[in-house]
Write a protein that holds these residues in place. Structure first.
Motif, mmCIF file in Angstrom:
data_model
loop_
_atom_site.group_PDB
_atom_site.id
_atom_site.type_symbol
_atom_site.label_atom_id
_atom_site.label_comp_id
_atom_site.label_asym_id
_atom_site.label_seq_id
_atom_site.Cartn_x
_atom_site.Cartn_y
_atom_site.Cartn_z
ATOM 1 N N SER A 14 40.033 47.400 51.956
ATOM 2 C CA SER A 14 41.293 47.872 52.523
ATOM 3 C C SER A 14 41.032 48.326 53.953
ATOM 4 N N ARG A 15 42.095 48.619 54.668
ATOM 5 C CA ARG A 15 41.980 49.069 56.056
ATOM 6 C C ARG A 15 41.119 50.323 56.155
ATOM 7 N N GLU A 17 38.922 51.489 53.942
ATOM 8 C CA GLU A 17 37.545 51.193 53.522
ATOM 9 C C GLU A 17 36.773 50.463 54.615
ATOM 10 N N CYS A 43 49.415 44.615 51.377
ATOM 11 C CA CYS A 43 48.131 44.359 50.724
ATOM 12 C C CYS A 43 47.252 43.483 51.615
ATOM 13 N N ARG A 45 43.640 42.756 53.315
ATOM 14 C CA ARG A 45 42.240 43.039 53.015
ATOM 15 C C ARG A 45 41.369 42.360 54.051
#
Length: 109
Positions: A14-15, A17, A43, A45
């Motif tokens: 994710s952004r 992460e 969503c 990634r």
């Protein structure tokens, strides 16, 4: 003989992460213009291979000379980071060998 290396638990981040993985704030990460995969509404990634490739392309050496590779980059005013004018790695096809190389793995034949 290849080196046994454990793959990351997740390949797509994710952004938040992805920013944490690079050690930068979310705003800085979003300004890097690293390509993402759109899995649907809200969503997005980021592929760890693309993040690694971006970081590899943007490594800098502590040198007084300006390298030919650094020419053509523009400096982000808020972060002082250099980003390529091309906008990133969009359109590149990844193969198993490219993925292994970006992750520092050796493929056994």
């Amino acid at each position: 003989m290849g080196v046994d290396v454990q793959l990351p638990v997740k390949r797509y981040l994710s952004r938040d992460e992805a920013a944490a993985w690079l050690g930068v704030c979310v705003d800085t990460f979003m300004s890097l213009d690293i390509p993402f995969v759109d899995f649907g509404p809200r969503c997005k990634r980021w592929d760890t291979v693309d993040i690694e490739a971006y970081a590899e392309q943007n490594k800098a050496h502590n040198s007084a000379r300006t390298s030919a590779q650094q020419k053509g980059r523009q400096t982000c005013v808020s972060t002082n980071a250099k980003t390529p004018l091309s906008g990133g790695l969009i359109g590149q096809t990844r193969k198993v060998a490219d993925t292994a190389k970006a992750l520092g793995l050796t493929i056994k034949s």
